[in-house]
Motif scaffolding. Structure first.
Motif, short mmCIF file in Angstrom:
data_model
loop_
_atom_site.label_atom_id
_atom_site.label_comp_id
_atom_site.label_asym_id
_atom_site.label_seq_id
_atom_site.Cartn_x
_atom_site.Cartn_y
_atom_site.Cartn_z
N PRO A 58 0.85 -1.19 0.00
CA PRO A 58 0.00 0.00 0.00
C PRO A 58 0.88 1.24 0.00
O PRO A 58 1.96 1.23 0.57
CB PRO A 58 -0.78 -0.11 1.31
CG PRO A 58 -0.01 -1.03 2.17
CD PRO A 58 0.72 -1.96 1.24
N ASN A 97 -5.26 5.63 -0.96
CA ASN A 97 -4.73 4.48 -1.67
C ASN A 97 -5.70 4.01 -2.76
O ASN A 97 -5.27 3.56 -3.82
CB ASN A 97 -4.50 3.33 -0.69
CG ASN A 97 -3.04 3.19 -0.31
OD1 ASN A 97 -2.27 2.63 -1.06
ND2 ASN A 97 -2.68 3.74 0.83
N CYS A 122 -4.50 -3.96 -0.87
CA CYS A 122 -3.88 -3.98 -2.20
C CYS A 122 -4.77 -4.69 -3.21
O CYS A 122 -4.87 -4.28 -4.37
CB CYS A 122 -2.52 -4.67 -2.15
SG CYS A 122 -1.31 -3.71 -1.24
N ARG A 175 -7.46 -2.37 -4.05
CA ARG A 175 -6.93 -1.32 -4.92
C ARG A 175 -6.88 -1.80 -6.37
O ARG A 175 -7.08 -1.05 -7.31
CB ARG A 175 -5.53 -0.94 -4.44
CG ARG A 175 -4.99 0.34 -4.97
CD ARG A 175 -3.68 0.67 -4.31
NE ARG A 175 -2.67 -0.37 -4.55
CZ ARG A 175 -1.45 -0.34 -4.05
NH1 ARG A 175 -1.08 0.65 -3.26
NH2 ARG A 175 -0.59 -1.29 -4.31
N TRP A 186 6.54 0.63 -3.97
CA TRP A 186 5.48 1.62 -4.21
C TRP A 186 5.51 2.07 -5.66
O TRP A 186 4.49 2.25 -6.30
CB TRP A 186 5.66 2.83 -3.28
CG TRP A 186 5.53 2.46 -1.84
CD1 TRP A 186 4.80 1.42 -1.34
CD2 TRP A 186 6.15 3.10 -0.72
NE1 TRP A 186 4.93 1.38 0.03
CE2 TRP A 186 5.75 2.40 0.43
CE3 TRP A 186 6.99 4.21 -0.58
CZ2 TRP A 186 6.16 2.77 1.71
CZ3 TRP A 186 7.40 4.57 0.68
CH2 TRP A 186 6.99 3.85 1.82
#
Lengths: 295, 274, 275
Positions: B115, B123, B176, B179, C159
């Motif tokens: 994340p 997010n 995640c 997402r 990321w």
């Protein structure tokens, strides 16, 4: 496939535009270097081109108004001041590094480290002020006038001390723990371990830090301008007042014209080259120490 | 090669597929790092709404293979890919395609939950905005739905504005997944999604993956054979030969685990090799 | 030399360094303290700086610093982003990196020479706040870029990959995710730059100049605090007292500016995180 790969990296119009704009700005920043070099060279060109640069070393003295430009006394003064500063800062800085890495624990360690950082943050003009009003009278009590190679070297050494101490501490902390444990296991005393094992292992890191500090000392203007005395002469003792290359520029730029001005730019060029050489050596040693650390 | 021919040739495989059930077709795919062959000659049909597991020892190119499916591999300019990946009438390897859209349609979950260091809400909000969902109300609605889909809504609805990194590992991984789901992908690529989690969180995420079946086509890399057996419909077994990965066997998971055709597969799943 | 004596000397030397530090700081504080007052800050200097205050000098200092930061910050962050994220470490980027390292080592007096020749004379800006600010911008750029660059490079690459795998545009990933994550390095770079720029003297003597009047525009010559201290110490007999007052103000100013920069960046990043 390769061309497509680079397209992937920049998946959209926005990315392409951003990348182009950023790269142009980056090249502008790097072009700054060329610009600085260009102006240093072009401003001093009249003296360099005609082969008159030899006069920097051969003239009878520094009498710019009469067209005599011997820089040798100032080059020697700069070197003497720097050498003195490094000679003072190296043992003290190394001791501070040893204290940080092998003796201090907890709060004192943290406090000492931040003290070194604070010391590094003190403006050089404040060092100069302190040196002139506090240190110079003390030296003058031994031998007049007080503003001297010694005063300059001491104040400079205080300025570069944090760099020497912190880079040496970093190099010492990089020494393999096993090596140290091995030394302990052999029954070495703390002192033997530090002197015979830790410092030699951290040697190139320490030297690289010293070279960086040397570069900083030789390029420093305000301290030497304020406490070294500014008399153009070959230093014959520690108590002799001298003028460094940097102070000379600061003192004479205001009224320098023609060849005189060109000679000041030439000394700037010379300073820059010396500093680059030192920085190059430092990074070379640093690289080497990293290679060793990996092996 | 026309789509019909592709489908014909696929039917030659031991598992028959109808044209509509074929979601992505990988034909003779080889991946090179520089000059070196990393994975060679993989042919693999991905069936719509099914879970395909990739198993095999470490370093046999499963992850490399996975990242070519959403063209993440092309970030590395050393990587070269040969062969074909047919997806929705396009060849991902040879045609010039829009990678941003491709990656919206093919989501990816990584081994370590990743994340962003932003709030939980941001997010999910950031990718939505990025893919052109302008209405804030609509985004909020989608965010709530995605969090509900992964069973996280009840746990986080009161603290959507707190940092996502404060969540537990299992919660982070579900975030995640949320997402990825929020972009309404068709295929989900999962690279050992449970291996960095504790057993309980791992079980929760595994249940979630099972629930995703039918709605999404899932490709999952896993080192956990029991997990592959439990959750997957099909399994591909990868192995390293001459320093390059290759696919040894592919088939229906139940068949592959109970009666593997290849001696190597048999040795690997019984634990005597690998 | 026995182990004991060795340890003892290590402690002693460290103590001497602490003492030297305390000496310098207490010297400035004790001698400067009596002079510093609100009046000192808001009034004009009199009698070549021996009396009066430092109002125009403070204003000039802030103007020069502001110009330096306004130029160096965006340019520096842009270059850092390009080097870390877009350049793919191609040859051009490697050369730029080397050039920056080389620039970082150039002595400040040489920046002064360059600023005088380029900004004051070639661009015709003369001795002015603008010339001084631009010279300082050149001086702080290399270190600022390198600090930010290494900060961005150090950001967890999961990321970066995660953002790209979501089909996000590279520039959005950098702006919304990587840059906020590199905040500590950017703040460190900024603090370093502010410290260097505010304390700089040599590069400014021949670019922004000596005039101690209140500046009316960016094209006016102006005297910054560090130059003021230098001038009082060297060229004004009996200026020591005022020099110490100014030195104390200079040190406090650097501390205050750093705190300010930190909180400004903090709030800017926080906004980008939760809006």
């Amino acid at each position: 496939m390769l061309s497509k790969a680079s397209y992937t990296q920049l998946g959209s119009k926005l990315d392409v535009v951003v990348s182009v704009v950023l790269s142009v700005l980056s090249f502008l920043c790097a072009a700054l270097l060329c610009l600085i070099l260009w102006f240093l060279i072009s401003e001093s060109w009249t003296l360099i081109a005609s082969g008159q640069w030899q006069r920097f070393f051969l003239d009878e003295g520094w009498y710019p108004l009469e067209g005599l430009y011997a820089m040798t006394p100032m080059i020697v003064a700069s070197l003497a001041l720097t050498l003195g500063a490094v000679l003072i800062a190296l043992p003290i800085g190394l001791a501070c590094a040893i204290y940080l890495e092998f003796y201090a624990r907890g709060l004192p360690k943290k406090a000492f480290r931040s003290l070194l950082n604070l010391l590094a943050g003190i403006p050089s003009v404040v060092f100069g002020l302190w040196g002139l009003t506090e240190l110079v009278p003390l030296i003058a009590a031994i031998k007049a006038p007080g503003t001297s190679v010694l005063a300059g070297a001491i104040v400079l050494s205080l300025m570069i001390l944090p760099t020497v101490a912190l880079t040496s501490a970093a190099a010492l902390s990089g020494v393999n723990r096993n090596t140290l444990a091995g030394a302990h296991a052999l029954g070495f005393t703390q002192k033997t371990m530090i002197i015979a094992v830790a410092i030699p292992s951290a040697r190139s890191g320490i030297i690289s830090g010293v070279l960086l500090s040397t570069a900083r000392a030789i390029g420093e203007t305000m301290v030497v301008l304020m406490v070294a005395g500014n008399v153009v002469q070959m230093p014959d003792s520690l108590f002799a007042p001298v003028r460094a290359l940097t102070s000379n520029i600061a003192l004479e730029m205001a009224y320098a014209l023609g060849d005189h001005r060109a000679s000041l730019y030439a000394s700037g060029l010379l300073l820059t080259l010396i500093v680059w050489l030192l920085a190059y050596l430092a990074s070379y040693l640093n690289e080497k120490s990293r290679v060793f650390a990996r092996v | 090669m026309t789509v019909a021919e592709v489908i014909d040739s696929v039917i030659d495989n031991d598992v028959a597929i109808s044209p509509t059930s074929l979601h992505m077709d990988i034909r003779d795919l080889s991946i090179y790092y520089g000059e070196k062959l990393a994975v060679g000659g993989i042919s693999l049909p991905l069936r719509r709404g099914k879970i395909t597991a990739l198993i095999g020892p470490s370093g046999c190119g499963k992850t490399s293979f996975l990242t070519t499916l959403n063209q993440l591999s092309s970030l590395n300019s050393d990587v070269r890919v040969d062969g074909d990946i047919f997806f929705d009438g396009e060849n991902l390897v040879k045609d010039s395609i829009d990678f941003l859209t491709l990656r919206r349609r093919i989501g990816m979950i990584f081994q370590k939950p990743n994340p962003f260091p932003l709030s939980i809400f941001r997010n999910l909000d950031l990718p939505l905005k990025e893919h052109g969902v302008k209405s804030r109300a609509l985004r909020q609605e989608k965010i709530e739905k995605a969090l509900q889909d992964v069973g996280l809504w009840e746990e986080v609805k009161t603290r959507l504005n707190t940092p996502a990194l404060a969540l537990s590992g299992g919660q982070q991984q579900r975030l995640c997944i949320a997402r990825a789901l929020i972009l309404e992908p068709e295929i989900l690529l999962m690279d050992e999604p449970c291996s960095a989690l504790d057993p309980i969180s791992s079980g929760v995420v595994e249940d979630l993956i099972m629930r995703l079946r039918e709605d999404y086509t899932v490709v999952i890399v896993t080192h956990n054979l029991a997990q592959a057996k439990r959750i997957s419909d099909f399994t591909a077994f990868f192995w390293t030969e001459n320093n390059a990965g290759k696919m040894i066997e592919f088939g229906d998971s139940q068949c592959l685990f109970q009666s593997p055709k290849n001696a190597l597969t048999s040795a690997y799943i019984s634990g005597t090799k690998g | 030399m026995s182990d004991r004596i060795f340890s003892f000397s290590i402690y002693c030397i460290s103590l001497i360094v602490v003492a030297a530090f305390v000496w310098i700081i207490s010297d400035v504080v004790l001698k400067g303290y009596s002079l510093v007052s609100w009046d000192f800050i808001v009034s004009e200097p009199e009698d070549a700086g021996r009396g009066g205050g430092i109002a125009p000098i403070l204003v000039s200092t802030l103007w020069v610093l502001l110009i330096a930061l306004v130029i160096a910050l965006p340019l520096g962050i842009a270059t850092a982003i390009w080097l870390a994220e877009f350049s793919r470490s191609n040859t051009g980027a490697v050369h730029i990196g080397t050039a920056l390292d080389v620039l970082a080592g150039v002595p400040s007096i040489v920046y002064g020479l360059f600023g005088n020749a380029f900004f004051c004379i070639y661009l015709g800006l003369g001795y002015s706040i603008l010339s001084g600010g631009l010279t300082l911008a050149c001086m702080i750029l290399p270190v600022f870029i390198r600090t930010c660059e290494s900060g961005i490079r150090a950001v967890n690459s999961d990321w970066r990959l995660g953002g790209i795998a979501l089909g996000m545009r590279r520039s959005v990933v950098v702006w919304k995710i990587l840059l906020p994550a590199a905040k500590p390095a950017i703040i460190a770079g900024l603090v370093l730059s502010i410290g260097r720029a505010t304390a700089e003297t040599a590069a400014l003597i021949f670019t922004s100049g000596y005039v101690d009047r209140m500046p009316e525009s960016m094209f006016d010559s102006a005297r910054v605090l560090a130059v003021h201290i230098y001038d009082l110490t060297m060229n004004v007999t009996g200026g020591d007292q005022a020099a110490y007052g100014s030195a104390l103000i200079l040190i406090v100013l650097i501390i205050v500016l750093n705190a300010l920069a930190q909180s400004l960046l903090d709030s800017w990043f926080r906004r980008s995180e939760y809006s």
